[in-house]
Design a protein around this motif. Structure first.
Motif, PDB file in Angstrom:
ATOM      1  N   THR A   8       0.840  -1.199   0.000  1.00 10.59           N
ATOM      2  CA  THR A   8       0.000   0.000   0.000  1.00 10.59           C
ATOM      3  C   THR A   8       0.875   1.250   0.000  1.00 10.59           C
ATOM      4  O   THR A   8       1.752   1.419   0.854  1.00 10.59           O
ATOM      5  CB  THR A   8      -0.950   0.050   1.210  1.00 10.59           C
ATOM      6  OG1 THR A   8      -0.179   0.210   2.401  1.00 10.59           O
ATOM      7  CG2 THR A   8      -1.778  -1.202   1.312  1.00 10.59           C
ATOM      8  N   ARG A  15       0.432  14.037   6.642  1.00 14.35           N
ATOM      9  CA  ARG A  15       1.135  14.281   7.907  1.00 14.35           C
ATOM     10  C   ARG A  15       2.627  14.469   7.694  1.00 14.35           C
ATOM     11  O   ARG A  15       3.322  15.046   8.505  1.00 14.35           O
ATOM     12  CB  ARG A  15       0.905  13.105   8.881  1.00 14.35           C
ATOM     13  CG  ARG A  15      -0.470  13.062   9.491  1.00 14.35           C
ATOM     14  CD  ARG A  15      -0.695  11.759  10.206  1.00 14.35           C
ATOM     15  NE  ARG A  15      -0.556  10.620   9.292  1.00 14.35           N
ATOM     16  CZ  ARG A  15      -0.733   9.354   9.636  1.00 14.35           C
ATOM     17  NH1 ARG A  15      -1.035   9.047  10.870  1.00 14.35           N
ATOM     18  NH2 ARG A  15      -0.618   8.390   8.748  1.00 14.35           N
ATOM     19  N   THR A  52      -0.348  -0.231  -4.630  1.00 17.88           N
ATOM     20  CA  THR A  52      -1.432   0.748  -4.762  1.00 17.88           C
ATOM     21  C   THR A  52      -0.817   2.148  -4.722  1.00 17.88           C
ATOM     22  O   THR A  52      -0.048   2.459  -3.816  1.00 17.88           O
ATOM     23  CB  THR A  52      -2.486   0.620  -3.642  1.00 17.88           C
ATOM     24  OG1 THR A  52      -1.945   1.112  -2.409  1.00 17.88           O
ATOM     25  CG2 THR A  52      -2.932  -0.814  -3.456  1.00 17.88           C
ATOM     26  N   ALA A  93     -10.046   5.777  -1.562  1.00 15.23           N
ATOM     27  CA  ALA A  93     -10.097   6.922  -0.650  1.00 15.23           C
ATOM     28  C   ALA A  93      -9.534   6.579   0.729  1.00 15.23           C
ATOM     29  O   ALA A  93      -9.096   7.456   1.461  1.00 15.23           O
ATOM     30  CB  ALA A  93     -11.532   7.413  -0.516  1.00 15.23           C
ATOM     31  N   LYS A 229       7.459   2.549  11.411  1.00 19.19           N
ATOM     32  CA  LYS A 229       6.686   3.298  10.424  1.00 19.19           C
ATOM     33  C   LYS A 229       7.225   4.713  10.269  1.00 19.19           C
ATOM     34  O   LYS A 229       7.484   5.401  11.258  1.00 19.19           O
ATOM     35  CB  LYS A 229       5.236   3.345  10.886  1.00 19.19           C
ATOM     36  CG  LYS A 229       4.271   3.916   9.876  1.00 19.19           C
ATOM     37  CD  LYS A 229       2.866   3.671  10.358  1.00 19.19           C
ATOM     38  CE  LYS A 229       1.849   4.292   9.442  1.00 19.19           C
ATOM     39  NZ  LYS A 229       0.496   4.110   9.979  1.00 19.19           N
TER      40      LYS A 229
HETATM   41  O1  C5P Z   1      -2.316   6.635   6.666  1.00 15.76           O
HETATM   42  P1  C5P Z   1      -1.519   5.473   7.115  1.00 15.76           P
HETATM   43  O2  C5P Z   1      -0.145   5.857   7.590  1.00 15.76           O
HETATM   44  O3  C5P Z   1      -2.210   4.527   8.046  1.00 15.76           O
HETATM   45  O4  C5P Z   1      -1.255   4.639   5.783  1.00 15.76           O
HETATM   46  C1  C5P Z   1      -0.685   3.379   5.829  1.00 15.76           C
HETATM   47  C2  C5P Z   1      -0.351   2.911   4.425  1.00 15.76           C
HETATM   48  O5  C5P Z   1      -1.554   2.849   3.653  1.00 15.76           O
HETATM   49  C3  C5P Z   1       0.616   3.845   3.695  1.00 15.76           C
HETATM   50  O6  C5P Z   1       1.616   3.044   3.080  1.00 15.76           O
HETATM   51  C4  C5P Z   1      -0.282   4.551   2.699  1.00 15.76           C
HETATM   52  O7  C5P Z   1       0.385   4.895   1.500  1.00 15.76           O
HETATM   53  C5  C5P Z   1      -1.364   3.519   2.413  1.00 15.76           C
HETATM   54  N1  C5P Z   1      -2.633   4.116   1.981  1.00 15.76           N
HETATM   55  C6  C5P Z   1      -3.230   3.694   0.782  1.00 15.76           C
HETATM   56  N2  C5P Z   1      -4.411   4.272   0.370  1.00 15.76           N
HETATM   57  C7  C5P Z   1      -5.011   5.243   1.086  1.00 15.76           C
HETATM   58  C8  C5P Z   1      -4.432   5.665   2.325  1.00 15.76           C
HETATM   59  C9  C5P Z   1      -3.249   5.079   2.744  1.00 15.76           C
HETATM   60  O8  C5P Z   1      -2.679   2.812   0.105  1.00 15.76           O
HETATM   61  N3  C5P Z   1      -6.133   5.794   0.626  1.00 15.76           N
END
Ligand code: C5P
Length: 248
Positions: A8, A15, A52, A93, A229
């Motif tokens: 992902t 942030r 993604t 999203a 992270k």
């Molecule tokens: O926002 P957070 O730090 O929890 O995101 C964790 C992972 O999920 C990150 O690698 C981010 O790129 C991914 N992500 C995603 N699609 C989104 C939001 C976050 O693939 N809409």
């Protein structure tokens, strides 16, 4: 069993505060998403990687992760046969929606799925292999869990600063990625979550919690401190220092 990794990287990185998505930010000359893809490939247990990416940056992601990643020596310029093939898809999203989009692209032959965040670029190949091995040993859902060294308290909801619970630290774990799943179980968990999301404001922050919501068991294997992270610029500086010092 054939194993795919969903990587992902579709977050905006709001942030983090960079002009590009966080996964494209460079660490020692290599984008975070490429670091993560390289370690997935080096584990030797991944047959396919699906990344993604934010829709507006698909071309940039294609140029940094290519069409395959070498198992041994990092990023490949060579054809698919030389390494682990990489597919790209536009994220959704929420993180949950992004993982769902990646799952929809997996070929039927895939039986095990690892879900990993590009925001944990230095998660070692050995951790990837450990998680996959636990799934292959029969655990339907596997997460890396690291011991908690701080005292943790629970406060009230809605920002109420009053402490409402003092959980026993020894029974807590910090949850990392990659998380590993039996493919059918993960598909089922995402399908159920997609239904629930209609009347729920917040999407889940990981995949294992979606499996737990089905009432299925989630198994914890030892995590790794290198799987930390990268959220704020300070985390990137620390990663850089650790790499330069040969600590990672
Ligand atoms: O926002 P957070 O730090 O929890 O995101 C964790 C992972 O999920 C990150 O690698 C981010 O790129 C991914 N992500 C995603 N699609 C989104 C939001 C976050 O693939 N809409």
């Amino acid at each position: 069993p054939r194993t795919a990794a969903v990587l992902t990287a579709a977050g905006s990185g709001s942030r983090f505060g960079a002009a590009v998505p966080k996964a494209l930010v460079l660490l020692e000359g290599l984008p975070l998403v490429a670091h993560a893809a390289r370690r997935l490939a080096e584990s030797g247990v991944v047959d396919l990687i699906v990344v993604t990416a934010p829709e507006a940056f698909l071309a940039e992601f294609r140029s940094v992760v290519g069409r395959s990643v070498l198992r041994s020596s990092g990023l490949s310029e060579r054809p698919e046969s030389a390494g682990v093939p990489v597919l790209l898809t536009a994220g959704g999203a929420s993180r949950q929606a992004s993982v769902g989009a990646a799952l929809a692209m997996l070929p039927p032959s895939i039986e095990v799925v690892l879900v990993h965040d590009a925001a944990r670029p230095l998660a070692p190949a050995a951790l990837v292999a450990r998680v996959a091995a636990a799934v292959r040993a029969g655990h339907g859902a596997v997460i890396p869990g690291a011991a908690v060294t701080d005292t943790i308290v629970q406060v009230g909801s809605d920002g109420d600063p009053a402490v409402v619970a003092n959980p026993d630290r020894s029974a807590l774990r910090i949850v990392q990625t990659p998380q590993g799943f039996d493919r059918a179980l993960l598909d089922r968990a995402h399908a159920a979550a997609a239904h629930r999301a209609v009347d729920e404001a917040a999407a889940a922050t990981d995949d294992a919690s979606l499996v737990a919501a089905l009432g299925e068991q989630v198994h914890v294997v030892p995590g790794d401190p290198d799987a930390f992270k990268i959220t704020a610029p300070r985390d990137l500086e620390l990663a850089q220092l650790a790499l330069r010092a040969g600590l990672i």
